[in-house]
Scaffold this active site. Sequence first.
Site, PDB file in Angstrom:
ATOM      1  N   HIS A 194       1.437  -5.773  -3.700  1.00 40.29           N
ATOM      2  CA  HIS A 194       1.207  -5.238  -2.392  1.00 40.29           C
ATOM      3  C   HIS A 194       0.006  -5.620  -1.878  1.00 40.29           C
ATOM      4  O   HIS A 194      -0.973  -5.767  -2.424  1.00 40.29           O
ATOM      5  CB  HIS A 194       1.000  -3.767  -2.820  1.00 40.29           C
ATOM      6  CG  HIS A 194       1.007  -2.713  -1.532  1.00 40.29           C
ATOM      7  ND1 HIS A 194       2.453  -2.691  -0.837  1.00 40.29           N
ATOM      8  CD2 HIS A 194       0.288  -2.013  -0.923  1.00 40.29           C
ATOM      9  CE1 HIS A 194       1.902  -1.822   0.052  1.00 40.29           C
ATOM     10  NE2 HIS A 194       0.710  -1.507   0.046  1.00 40.29           N
ATOM     11  N   PRO A 195      -0.223  -5.656  -0.350  1.00 36.78           N
ATOM     12  CA  PRO A 195       0.766  -5.365   0.434  1.00 36.78           C
ATOM     13  C   PRO A 195       1.457  -6.941   0.879  1.00 36.78           C
ATOM     14  O   PRO A 195       0.642  -7.461   1.401  1.00 36.78           O
ATOM     15  CB  PRO A 195       0.100  -4.930   1.822  1.00 36.78           C
ATOM     16  CG  PRO A 195      -1.153  -5.349   1.457  1.00 36.78           C
ATOM     17  CD  PRO A 195      -1.497  -5.836   0.264  1.00 36.78           C
TER      18      PRO A 195
END
Lengths: 78, 409
Positions: free
Chosen positions: A62-63
């Site tokens: 992430h992200p």
Amino acid sequence: MKHTLSGSDERCLMKLIVDDESDRVVGAHMVGEEAGEIIQGLAIAVRARLTKSDFDATVGIHPTAAEEFVTMRSVTRR
Amino acid sequence: MIATTFSKESDSGELRLRPVRHRRRFRRRACCENRGGKWSARGGGRRSLSWRYLRQCRLRAEELYSYAAHFHDAFEDSAGFGWTLPQAPSFDWATLRDNKVAEIARLNGIYGRLLDNAGVTLINGRAKVLDAHSVEIDGERISAEKILVAVGGWPWVPPFEGSELAISSNQVFDLERFPERFLVLGGGYIAVEFASIFNGLGSETHLIYRGDLFLRGFDQQVREFTRDEMGKKGVNLHFEVNIERIRQLDSGLEVTLTNGEQLEVDAVLAATGRRPHLEGLGLDTLGVTLNDDGTLKVNERFETSIPSILAIGDVTGGPELTPVALAEAMHLVAHHFRRSSGWQHPGGARLRRHCHRSLLPPQYRYRGALRRSSARALCGDPGLQRRLPTNEAHSLRQRRALSDEADRR
């Protein structure tokens, strides 16, 4: 994510095909930015006969856009 | 736990050179370029190299042009992130083309040295296979225990009035002038890639395809999604129509479609497939067996109907992809020149399950682990699943190849 600021209307398609009986992921598709860089890893997973639960149990990075492949929870077609 | 680490640092685009290293295993080897000057003029190299490497160069060129096309959107997108450009960006075709030529020349140099170092004698000329063990190149007769045919395919353009005015993907990178108006004929992924690249570079782009939707054989959702996204990018898609004729005008090319519509463009690219490049090779007179589509028929050891004549790559049909041809080359070497291994080729010459890549619309790349056979067919056809290469020996082989490579470093 980039396009939240760029205002572009570009979209991205990611898709996993799962065999109901064995839960094996038998195919992966992506149309979108850096798809080329992302799909190679998935090709290994498909070749290794991993299941959808293996995908689900993998923690996303992430992200990124790539993490969508491990956070797919809704079935779109049977 | 005992772990082995594999790591690699490289120019990310560096091409795989392993098959060349394997050539050391040949006692005497020679490599003949069957297209002679035509390619060297195009590739910009000092001398021409074998088709296989030039094909890789073509892919490299495609990648470079795709990168070029990416900048278009990057400039536009940057505004939302606070960037202001002092003036509107403009694109210079000659700079890209000439830089590409220099890069390809550099690659040609690398390949030339690799062949030299591997002890390969490079003979430039047109080869004709005379019999099971000999080849004639410009009057000189050369004999060999085994002959490998890896000539690939050559662009095929459907017959219509003025079809000679269309160019193929062999010429598109070297156009003298940038085509402000560009038309692509075809619906395969090469056609879609080129339409996307030239649209990204700023051409008014048209794609003509006779079917109702391009990318036949790909996932339906992927096809529709790609159609919609390309439409948004401004590519003019014309389906269920074909080219009736092309005429040369002073101002460009006049393209008449089968529905009567006329378009004026600066270049027409026919991306309508490639056919095996067997013309003049003499294999037909030797009676080598062909498949129904005109490609060379080979067995699981890549032997044609004349066992000392081997063939790999696009000339044998199947998925026309560089990684597939590379894998075939490695398998061929392993089988024919590394007898100790006792290795069996998994699933014949065709590597059915592979990662398929395409330089689709500049930002839109597609990789699918399935090709041709839809996922539905794969799930519903246990026979097909069985045919997939899942041979344990295969993965062992791959691992060994990796460790061999690590040893050499």
